[in-house]
Design a protein around this motif. Sequence first.
Motif, short mmCIF file in Angstrom:
data_model
loop_
_atom_site.label_atom_id
_atom_site.label_comp_id
_atom_site.label_asym_id
_atom_site.label_seq_id
_atom_site.Cartn_x
_atom_site.Cartn_y
_atom_site.Cartn_z
N GLY A 41 70.07 86.58 37.08
CA GLY A 41 70.99 85.61 37.67
C GLY A 41 70.27 84.45 38.33
N SER A 42 69.19 84.77 39.04
CA SER A 42 68.42 83.73 39.72
C SER A 42 67.75 82.79 38.73
N ALA A 43 67.17 83.38 37.67
CA ALA A 43 66.53 82.56 36.65
C ALA A 43 67.53 81.62 36.01
N ALA A 44 68.71 82.16 35.66
CA ALA A 44 69.74 81.33 35.03
C ALA A 44 70.25 80.27 36.01
N GLN A 45 70.47 80.66 37.26
CA GLN A 45 71.05 79.74 38.24
C GLN A 45 70.12 78.56 38.54
N LEU A 46 68.89 78.86 38.92
CA LEU A 46 67.98 77.80 39.35
C LEU A 46 67.55 76.91 38.19
N ALA A 47 67.31 77.53 37.01
CA ALA A 47 66.88 76.73 35.87
C ALA A 47 68.01 75.85 35.35
N THR A 48 69.21 76.43 35.20
CA THR A 48 70.31 75.64 34.64
C THR A 48 70.82 74.61 35.65
N PHE A 49 70.75 74.92 36.94
CA PHE A 49 71.17 73.95 37.94
C PHE A 49 70.28 72.72 37.90
N ALA A 51 63.79 88.51 41.94
CA ALA A 51 63.39 89.91 42.03
C ALA A 51 62.93 90.27 43.44
N LEU A 52 62.11 89.40 44.04
CA LEU A 52 61.64 89.66 45.40
C LEU A 52 62.79 89.63 46.41
N GLY A 53 63.69 88.66 46.25
CA GLY A 53 64.83 88.58 47.15
C GLY A 53 65.73 89.79 47.04
N ALA A 54 65.96 90.25 45.81
CA ALA A 54 66.83 91.41 45.60
C ALA A 54 66.25 92.66 46.25
N MET A 57 68.34 87.96 51.09
CA MET A 57 68.01 87.79 49.68
C MET A 57 67.72 86.33 49.34
N ASN A 58 68.62 85.44 49.76
CA ASN A 58 68.46 84.05 49.38
C ASN A 58 67.40 83.33 50.21
N GLY A 59 67.18 83.76 51.45
CA GLY A 59 66.08 83.19 52.21
C GLY A 59 64.76 83.42 51.50
N GLY A 116 67.01 99.73 41.57
CA GLY A 116 66.62 99.58 40.16
C GLY A 116 67.62 98.78 39.35
N GLY A 117 68.89 98.79 39.78
CA GLY A 117 69.89 97.97 39.11
C GLY A 117 69.99 96.59 39.72
N ALA A 118 69.66 96.48 41.00
CA ALA A 118 69.82 95.20 41.69
C ALA A 118 68.75 94.20 41.30
N VAL A 119 67.51 94.66 41.15
CA VAL A 119 66.43 93.73 40.86
C VAL A 119 66.65 93.02 39.51
N PRO A 120 66.94 93.74 38.41
CA PRO A 120 67.21 93.02 37.15
C PRO A 120 68.43 92.12 37.26
N ARG A 121 69.44 92.57 38.00
CA ARG A 121 70.67 91.79 38.16
C ARG A 121 70.38 90.43 38.79
#
Length: 318
Positions: A194-202, A129-132, A97-99, A185-190
């Motif tokens: 989370g990724s948007a919040a993590q990378l942008a706020t970091f 989304a792609l990683g998930a 996922m993170n790769g 279907g639940g993992a992609v939005p999750r």
Amino acid sequence: MPLTRAQPVPGPEAKETVAPAVDLVLGASACCLACVFTNPLEVVKTRLQLQGELQARGTYPRHYRGFVASVVAVARADGLCGLQKGLAAGLVYQGLMNGVRFYCYSLACQAGLAQQPGGTVVAGAVAGALGAFVGSPAYLVKTQLQAQTVAAMAVGHQHPHQSVLDALGTIWRQRGLAGLWQGVGGAVPRVMVGSAAQLATFASAKAWVQEQQWLPEDSWLVALAGGMISSVAVVTVMTPFDVVSTRLYNQPVDGAGRGRLYGGLADCLVKIWRQEGPLALYKGLGPTYLRLGPHTILSMLFWDELRKLAGRAQHQGS
């Protein structure tokens, strides 16, 4: 544009830039290192979230009562090794996922998206989304293995998997390729939020800490502070989707591969809201923060430091 050397990306992401292919390796490695430390918290969080599901159906197990008591309960039922249930699957998930996530994010930054208004949010969401999607089968197996325990302490459906490979083989034989993406279907939005919040706020938090000049600009403490701020945003937006993902991944399915408890993301959200109340979407919030918080802090710290090392080595090599 060749990917062998990233072009300098102005902005808060990192002082040293690296090629997207290198970011793939660094991002996966950083998150796998963090997973080793935080997987026990993931086990506890999974059990707490599944316990609420049983309570909503009219049974009231209280095996897991808060974070500390739940850690003790897992250790007593499954031994100390039980706190690392699903670790192998977790490492596979984090690596895949993170790769993909960091690779795509790095590509977006290289293309200049990070300089556009809201660009880091969009890039983080799409990359997440792609990683998930790519990592979904590993997350499925991880969740089902972490739910396994002795009958007296069981919450949620119990899948009789013996290992990661056994789980993948069983799911493949019973439900085919599509079965490996149960719950996606639940993992992609999750992961997307989370990724948007993590990378942008970091990125923003690091820039803010550097502007305050409280710490030396190149200190690892800058990345640590940025990760701590980012972790709060990640947990806030991600927890409801995390609860839904856990339940979608762990639910039993019928012969056609349809979930027996939930019809998908929206159905699961509505049922939790109606049967358990809106606060149920934050079940396991404490353990979720204790897992996602340190995981965000450690993964972003490791990623930032590894990028610095890789960027310097690339500069010296040129």
